[in-house]
Structures are given as C-alpha cells and as structure tokens.
Design an enzyme around this catalytic site. Structure first.
Site, mmCIF file in Angstrom:
data_model
loop_
_atom_site.group_PDB
_atom_site.id
_atom_site.type_symbol
_atom_site.label_atom_id
_atom_site.label_comp_id
_atom_site.label_asym_id
_atom_site.label_seq_id
_atom_site.Cartn_x
_atom_site.Cartn_y
_atom_site.Cartn_z
ATOM 1 N N HIS A 275 -9.997 -13.375 10.508
ATOM 2 C CA HIS A 275 -8.824 -12.522 10.728
ATOM 3 C C HIS A 275 -9.015 -11.599 11.941
ATOM 4 C CE1 HIS A 275 -5.799 -13.206 7.746
ATOM 5 N NE2 HIS A 275 -6.503 -12.857 6.698
ATOM 6 N N HIS B 36 -13.205 -16.020 5.973
ATOM 7 C CA HIS B 36 -11.761 -15.780 6.096
ATOM 8 C C HIS B 36 -11.494 -14.390 6.693
ATOM 9 C CE1 HIS B 36 -7.489 -16.141 4.700
ATOM 10 N NE2 HIS B 36 -7.590 -14.830 4.630
ATOM 11 N N GLU B 37 -12.140 -13.374 6.125
ATOM 12 C CA GLU B 37 -11.884 -12.013 6.630
ATOM 13 C C GLU B 37 -12.403 -11.882 8.060
ATOM 14 O OE1 GLU B 37 -9.854 -10.672 4.776
ATOM 15 O OE2 GLU B 37 -10.287 -11.788 2.947
ATOM 16 N N ASN C 16 -9.759 -5.187 7.214
ATOM 17 C CA ASN C 16 -9.643 -3.991 8.055
ATOM 18 C C ASN C 16 -10.551 -4.098 9.282
ATOM 19 O OD1 ASN C 16 -8.270 -2.729 5.734
ATOM 20 N ND2 ASN C 16 -10.329 -2.805 4.877
ATOM 21 N N GLY D 291 -9.086 -10.391 -3.308
ATOM 22 C CA GLY D 291 -10.444 -10.794 -2.941
ATOM 23 C C GLY D 291 -11.121 -9.867 -1.938
ATOM 24 N N ALA D 292 -10.436 -9.609 -0.834
ATOM 25 C CA ALA D 292 -11.046 -8.811 0.220
ATOM 26 C C ALA D 292 -9.981 -8.426 1.240
ATOM 27 C CB ALA D 292 -12.150 -9.603 0.913
ATOM 28 N N GLU E 288 -3.009 -2.816 3.306
ATOM 29 C CA GLU E 288 -2.061 -3.923 3.426
ATOM 30 C C GLU E 288 -1.409 -4.164 2.061
ATOM 31 O OE1 GLU E 288 -3.632 -7.680 4.826
ATOM 32 O OE2 GLU E 288 -1.636 -8.572 4.848
HETATM 33 N N1 B3K Z 1 -4.968 -9.705 3.953
HETATM 34 C C1 B3K Z 1 -5.529 -9.455 2.672
HETATM 35 C C2 B3K Z 1 -4.538 -9.476 1.560
HETATM 36 C C3 B3K Z 1 -3.859 -8.202 1.344
HETATM 37 C C4 B3K Z 1 -3.044 -8.254 0.078
HETATM 38 C C5 B3K Z 1 -2.204 -7.061 -0.055
HETATM 39 N N2 B3K Z 1 -1.525 -6.967 -1.320
HETATM 40 C C6 B3K Z 1 -6.631 -10.389 2.341
HETATM 41 C C7 B3K Z 1 -6.631 -11.660 3.091
HETATM 42 O O1 B3K Z 1 -5.752 -12.476 2.991
HETATM 43 O O2 B3K Z 1 -7.529 -11.837 3.859
HETATM 44 ZN ZN ZN Z 2 -6.145 -13.449 4.774
#
Ligand code: B3K
Ligand code: ZN
Length: 889
Positions: free
Chosen positions: A305, A301-302, A269, A265-266, A125
């Site tokens: 997602h 948070h991850e 995927n 941070g993280a 990303e």
């Molecule tokens: N979605 C990723 C962030 C990606 C950043 C790319 N440069 C982490 C997050 O917001 O959970």
């Molecule tokens: Zn995020």
C-alpha cells in the site's frame, strides 16, 4: 428505526472541497483520562470552487476552542453540530486553530483514538480522523503533517506518529514529548499515533539504491519472541516490490505496532502500520501454518500500500478498490512467488466462489466501483477486495506481464502524490497497450456475478469443434439490464492423449509460443467459437487459472473430469475438476436420500481418491485440497433454495464413507508423513504441504470415532511441537461427539486451555474449535463460553472466534430450525450496535442471505431482522445492512 434516516451518498455528487489544507500541525497532550488535541491548519482556497464556506467533519467531539489567524472565535462565529464545524466568509489563506478533548478509554468503536490494553492507538480509515479533531476528512485532501505528542513517561515511554522523528525531550512532572514529521503528503485516513508501554525488535533493509531503512516492530514485552517472521516477511515484500514493480521504500524508518483490539487485519498508515496481533505475531509453538501465511500476506499487503494507496491514493471512497483491488492482486502474486502458486490460486478462488459470489447474490451486492453508500465501513467487502483483485488480474492477463508493468510504472509516475480514480488506473493500462477498455469497465460498474454457460458440438466430418457461450447477469438494485461483460476465457482442448493444437480463424496466441492454449475474449451475450482441424472429440478445459470471476456451467461427464485431471497442466483446473466430481457426487447422494433410499459410495470416486492418495509426487498441499470436500457454505451458494439439512446430511455421509473405505490408505499416508514430524519446523511450502496432507489424513482417520484415529490424534496432540499439528489433533478430538469420546474430549479441552491460557491468540482457537462443533448442543456451549474468564465481549478477535465462527462456519447449527441461533445473533448485534457498529454490521452477514432459505427459516430470520430494525438508535452501519436486507425481494 431512526428519527431521520441516514442518507445515501452518491458518486455522481462528488465535488472538490472549497479549501485545501496545505499543512497540518497536531499536538496531542495525553492525560490520564483524556487527550487534548490542538491542530493548526494552513488553509488555502481551492479556486476551482466558488464557495467561501468551509465545512470540517467532526464526530462526537468536545470543542475547547477555535481561533482564526490568531484571533479567538466565539461561538457565534462558527456553526458546530454533530456532523462538524462550519466557518463562512473566509478569504484565500488562513491559519485555523482548533482544540478538542477526547476520551480514548471510552472509545469502544475502535475508530479514531482509542485504548487497547497498555497503549493508545488510532484507526482512521475510512472516517475515523473526525473522531480526533475537526478536519476535511476525505481522501482527496492531502496535507503535510507534523505531530507532537506529550505524555507521562512511565505510562507512555513510546510515542509514535508517521514519518521521521524530529525531536524528543523531557518535560516537567515526569512527562516527555516526541515530535514527528512526515514529508509525504497524505490524507488524514493515513494518520497514525501510538502511545504506550511497548518493546520492540529491530531489523534492517538496504534498498536497491543503497539506502538503509530501519524496520521496527513494536509489541508488548511478552510477545518479543514472536516478531522475526513478520520482519522477514517485510524484507521479502520490500525486495519483491523493488524487483517486480520497481518500487522502493521512501522513509528512513518503517514501523509496525501490534495491537490486541482491532476491527480488521491491519492498517497501512504511512510509515507506521498498525496491526491486529493476529496478523503479525508468529512463532511455531503458537501459530498455525495458515496463520504464518496470513502474517506474510498481510505484512506484504500493508507494505505494498505504500505505493498503491499511499503515494497514489483514492480521490473518494467510491474508488476504494483502486487501492484495495490492486494491492490484493499484488499481495496474491507475492504469496504465489513465496509459496505454492497453485495452492494460493485455489485458496483465493475458493474464497471468492463461496463468499464473494454469495455477497454478489444477496442484498448487499454492489459494483466494484459502487455508485452510492450510506456508511463506507460497510464497503470493505470481498467485492471491493477480492473481486477488485480479479479485475486487475484480468487486466494483467489481457496485457501480459511486460505491458502491465509499463502501465503500473506510468500509473505511479503520473499520479505520484495524487488522489485519483479507477478510471485513471484503467487509462494508463489502455495507453500502454493501445487497448480499448470501454466494455471492460463494466466489470467495475455492474454488480453481481456473470453466469457463463457453455455448450459444445463436434463435427467429425468437418473436423470442427464449436463452443457456444451464453452470458447473463442477474438484475441488481442499481442496474436492471446488464450489458455483456468482456470475459477472458483461457482455454485448452484435451484429446485422449493430451492437449490439442488450437486453430481458430483470426485468433493467434500472442503471449506464448504454446499453441495448445488460447485466451478467448467473450464479449457478446451469445457467441460461438469454432476450432478447426480438431481430429477427435475433445474435452474443453475452460477458465484455466480461473481467468474470469464468473459462474461457469458446462455439462462435464465423469470421464471428462477425469481427462482434465489426467492431462491438464494447470493445477487450478485439476483441482477444480476434482471439486466438480465431488459436487456431482454430493448432488447424487442428496437425490438418493430425498427419494428415501440409501446411497452407496461411487466406485469411481473411490478409485479417484485411491489414485490421488497414491500419487504423492505432486504438490502435497494441492493434494490435501483435492481430498477436501466442498464446504457447506459453497454447497449452499450453489443451491437456488438452500437446503441446509440435505447439504449437511449428504456431505457428512460422503466424508464418513470415504474415511471408512480408505482407512488403510489414509493410515499409510499419515504414518509416512508423520515420520517427518521430528524434522525442524519450517513454514516454507514443503513443510506446509507435508503437514497439510498429514493432518487431512488424520482428519479422515478420526472421523468415524474409532479408537485408532482418536488415539493417533491424542498422541499427536501431546507430542506436537508446533501449533499446526497440535490444533489439527485438538480439533479432531473435540469435533468427535461420540459418547465414547467424552472423556478424551473433555481432557483435551482442559489441557489445551491450561497450556495456552496466557496466549490470547491461541485461546481464540480454543473458542473457534468449540464454536464449530456440528452438534445441537453447540449454541449452548457458545453461550456458556461468553461467560468464560478468557472471553472479552468487546474484543473483535474474540467475537470473531466465537460468534463469527459459529454463525458463519457452522452453517448447519446456525440454521437450526428452532431459530434460536438467529435470536442469539440478533441479541449480539443489538448489544454491539452502540459499542462497536462496524463489528455489529459485519456480524449481520449470515442474516443478509435470508431470502435464500425455506419459508420457515425465512420467517425466523426476518423476525430477527425486524427486531434489529426496530431499535431506536441504530448506527448507520447496521441501519444500512438491515434496511437493504429487508428490502430484498
Ligand atoms: N486499508 C485497511 C482497511 C481499513 C478498514 C477500515 N474500516 C486495511 C487494508 O486493506 O490494508
Ligand atoms: Zn488494503
């Protein structure tokens, strides 16, 4: 400057791709110095687009071969340049095969496939997948991925990708392979691969419907003892998402890999999160309370997602806040439920008001749904994340918990497996509530922070109290005339003895029985709300819980603020009232110094601090925050023209005077809480609260450089059995630059490093503490630390600890009037421009504010910005920020 300037991409130009990629089969052949990537893409024509041409994005790739439906294509059959690969004259369906060769060890940008210590890992990303192979690298192309990885078994015993493992086996010459299949459609930004020598810790979560999910956290061998907290946080997050949003996990395994070199941070995927070690490893000896909380929040948070981002993703990157704003709102609520709700709110609002408001006030200001960008990596901002979350919070507050849940259920069921827009999200909320969100949408479309100025008048005869609201919002590049926002203002009126019942014609509080609070909806440029039956002159408590991300002004007197502190049950407002009090005090001190006089400590402030310190029945974390003066960044944000020296002088003076005047109180507080230090450590709300107040007291005690404070700090430094206490004491010692303290200071620096030199994350603190010393010599120290054996000038965590902290958190030193620090930062940006453009561009942030400083500093910052702009091969990332910054009027 570049030969051809990078172009802006516009939201209004969005159109679907000419082909979909139904299935994606990838084979990674990992060799010592390179990786061969073969892809098989099942293409299907998108009949809504009349175009037989297919453009696949690709970065700097070595193309080894292309075949269409089994036929090798020679170079004349396609066009390939540094942007990508184009094929023309295609039919409805094809199998396209592409082989590329990539060199992960040379990839210092940490985008795509790269090497970090003992492993290869990916970050895709937003647009990193194009550095792996040619592909439709856009989030609306969702495909079913199968991945086979082969490598040497010794160097890469662990081979991971998304989804479920299908097969593994031995190959010749000490090699092996593993293949993976992800049943869920996903865009390529959610693709992940990890290969290396890793150990793991397992855990288990049983879902609400009774399915067992294996949780596996991969780390380097030496970090196996720092895994359990993240796994516990993950289980809490999984249970919370089931309970609060009705969302279950959807694969048999959930993997997290901890990586040392990571730009942020993280990354969420699908089924294979990749984490910066700083956001996942935790144990009490090496991790502070704040870091424990960060681990919990980022893991959650991850995980969240998985639904808000992965199952339902973004149609294009202009919709980034669709997943980020919503997910930050979700993780903030989770953290609030796990710890102290008020403290979480105070921390989030502080961040928003000091940093996001500054972003909104500067040249990079953009709408939460931006309408254009040059480099999407520059848009992972506080505006997209934090302001985006505030907007979702306003929707939540306007609808109430039940309707909001109906809305989110509808969102997830209607759009499962789709790539959608912010409008789709708001549409479900409108549908379940029957509310018209037309005006509300301006929060997404109009950049900058609205200002809300409120004035009051009381009519004793009529017993009416009128509040007049005026809103405005500064002009920004994309929009000259801002239309009024719909601003939810949660309000109470406070009489001498407490809250008054509220009575406004035509308004009732639908969400609660409590008639002492109301959510006003301010929707005009100017409007007046009249409260009836008000029998005494009240004090308004406005924006309770910080109900809208606006800059509020109301002329509160000291008495008004004390009344809020005494009678408001909303902890956020009580904290905010203490901050207002302190702000007014700092302003008064500044004015006194400016007039050439010597300030004296306001007895009412002393009284306030004394009573706060005496009232230890409340949340001690909140108390610690109330005893914290607004930081220099926030004070700068409030100045029209920032006066760094005046801010530093007044704030430091006040802090020191408070420390001296209240030494006995701070000592008593410290001693009482320090007795709890022998109790078993817990990162729960109570433990965190005790330590935060104790260490706040220690901070004040050591501030004047007295033997008492510094020996307490030294004692704690040696006795501490957790990093929170150890670091607080270490910081107190190192930040005291008194000559008498030199030996103690040097001793602490050596002993901390010697103790922790094998723990990279702890060494980062060692760098940060030194980078944040408010002394003229700090820049030289920072430069010297660059040469230290523990420093790695390509590792983002190290750069953030040293350069990031010095330039962002040490405002006074960074803005030293000789301009040395500006030059130092520009040198770093130029060095990193090629090696890691994302980090280079991030580091520019403090310079983007150049217009807000005096003429001398402006000229010095401008000189450095122009030096950066003159660099012949500027990355898109740096180009966008530097050119927008210099264009700022
Ligand atoms: N979605 C990723 C962030 C990606 C950043 C790319 N440069 C982490 C997050 O917001 O959970
Ligand atoms: Zn995020």
């Amino acid at each position: 400057m570049q030969n051809s300037e990078p172009q802006k991409i516009y939201l209004k130009d969005y159109c679907q791709p000419s082909y979909w990629i139904v299935k994606t089969d990838l084979n990674f052949d990992i060799q010592d110095t390179y990786v061969d990537v073969s892809s098989k893409l099942q293409l299907r024509k998108n009949h809504t687009v009349n175009n037989d041409r297919l453009f696949l994005h690709g970065g700097e790739l070595e193309l080894l071969g292309v075949a269409l439906d089994g036929q090798h294509l020679d170079e004349t059959a396609y066009h390939c340049d540094k942007e990508g690969l184009t094929l023309s004259g295609l039919a409805n369906e094809h199998l396209l095969e592409i082989t590329t060769r990539i060199y992960p060890a040379k990839n210092t940008s940490l985008e795509g496939l790269y090497q970090s210590r003992l492993m290869l890992c990916t970050q895709c990303e937003a647009e990193g997948f194009r550095n792996i192979t040619y592909y439709l690298d856009r989030p609306d192309v969702m495909s079913e991925f199968s991945v086979r990885i082969e490598a040497d078994k010794q160097t890469c015993p662990v081979l991971l990708s998304n989804g479920n493992e299908l097969e593994r086996g031995e190959l010749e010459a000490g090699r092996h392979f593993v293949s993976w299949h992800d049943p869920h459609l996903k865009p390529c930004y959610l693709f992940a691969l990890v290969a290396g020598r890793l150990s793991y810790v397992d855990d288990l979560f049983t879902t609400n419907s009774g399915r067992d999910v294996l949780l596996r956290l991969f780390v380097e061998d030496k970090d196996l003892d720092k895994c359990q907290y993240a796994l516990d946080s993950l289980k809490n997050a999984m249970a919370w998402d089931e309970r609060v949003y009705g969302r279950e996990y959807d694969l048999d395994i959930y993997m997290i890999v901890a990586v040392d070199d990571f730009n942020m941070g993280a990354m969420e995927n699908k089924g294979l999160n990749i984490f910066n070690t700083s956001c996942v490893l935790a144990k009490k000896e090496t991790t502070t309370d704040a870091e424990f909380q960060r681990v919990e929040a980022v893991v959650a948070h991850e995980y969240f997602h998985n639904w808000s981002g992965n199952r339902v993703t973004c149609r294009d990157w202009f919709q980034l806040s669709l997943k980020e704003g919503f997910t930050v709102f979700r993780d903030a609520e989770f953290s609030a439920d796990m710890g102290s709700r008020t403290v979480k709110r105070v921390e989030d609002v502080s961040l928003l008001r000091s940093l996001q408001f500054a972003e909104d006030g500067g040249p990079m200001a953009h709408a939460v749904q931006p309408d254009s960008f040059i480099e999407i990596s520059n848009f992972y901002t506080l505006t997209i994340y934090e302001k985006g979350a505030e907007i979702v919070r306003m929707i939540y507050n306007l609808l109430g918990a039940e309707k909001f849940r109906l809305g989110s259920d509808l969102y997830f069921s209607r759009h499962d497996g789709q790539a959608v827009t912010i409008e789709d999200f708001v549409a479900v909320m409108s549908e379940v509530s029957g509310r018209d969100f037309t005006q509300f949408m301006r929060w997404y479309k109009q950049a900058a922070t609205p200002e809300l100025s409120v004035s009051a008048s009381y009519d004793e005869q009529q017993r009416t109290y009128s509040l007049n609201f005026k809103q405005s919002c500064r002009v920004t590049a994309e929009c000259e005339y801002k239309k009024p926002f719909l601003i939810p203002v949660d309000i109470s009126l406070l009489g001498e003895a407490g809250k008054l019942a509220l009575n406004v014609d035509g308004l009732t509080n639908t969400e609660s029985e409590d008639n002492t609070k109301l959510m006003l909806e301010i929707d005009q440029a100017e409007q007046t709300i009249v409260f009836n039956d008000v029998c005494e002159q009240p004090v308004p408590s406005l924006l309770r819980g910080f109900s809208a991300p606006v800059k509020l002004s109301f002329a509160y007197s000291e008495d008004d603020l004390l009344r809020i502190m005494a009678h408001e049950d909303d902890g956020f407002c009580r904290w905010d009232a203490t901050q207002q009090f302190l702000l007014q005090e700092i302003n008064a001190i500044r004015a006194t110094f400016k007039a050439g006089n010597k300030p004296s400590l306001n007895p009412r402030l002393l009284e306030l601090y004394t009573s706060l310190l005496a009232d230890q029945d409340q949340d001690l974390s909140l108390l610690a925050l109330m005893l914290t003066l607004p930081n220099e960044k926030y004070l700068a944000e409030l100045d029209t023209q920032v006066d760094v020296d005046a801010i530093h002088q007044a704030r430091s003076w006040l802090e020191l005077e408070l420390a001296k005047a209240l030494q006995p109180e701070f000592l008593a507080c410290y001693q009482r809480l320090n007795e709890l230090a022998h109790e078993p450590y817990s990162a729960d709300a109570q433990g965190v609260a005790n330590r935060s107040l104790k260490n706040k007291a220690l901070h004040y005690l050591a501030l004047d450089g007295s033997t008492l404070g510094l020996s307490l700090a030294e004692e704690q430094f040696h006795a501490a059995s957790n990093m929170t206490d150890e670091l607080a004491a270490f910081r107190a010692i190192v930040h005291c630059m008194e000559v008498d303290n030199t030996t103690r200071r040097e001793r602490a620096l050596v002993s901390f490093y010697e103790k922790w030199k094998d723990e990279a994350l702890v060494v980062n603190h060692w760098f940060s503490v030194q980078a944040s010393v408010a002394a003229a010599s700090t820049l030289d120290d920072v430069k010297a630390l660059f040469k230290h054996e523990a420093f790695d000038s390509l590792n983002p965590n190290k750069l953030r600890s040293l350069v990031g902290v010095f330039c962002n958190a040490n405002t006074w030193c960074f803005h030293a009037k000789n301009g040395e620090a500006y030059r130092f930062l520009a040198d770093e940006i130029l060095r990193l421009n090629k090696a890691n453009p994302q980090i280079a561009s991030r580091l520019l942030t403090p310079l983007t504010q150049w217009r807000r400083y005096d003429g001398v500093r402006q000229a010095l910052m401008k000189e450095q910005l122009e030096r950066i702009q003159a660099e012949p091969s500027l990355s898109k990332d740096v180009f966008e920020v530097v050119s927008k910054t210099l264009a700022d009027k």
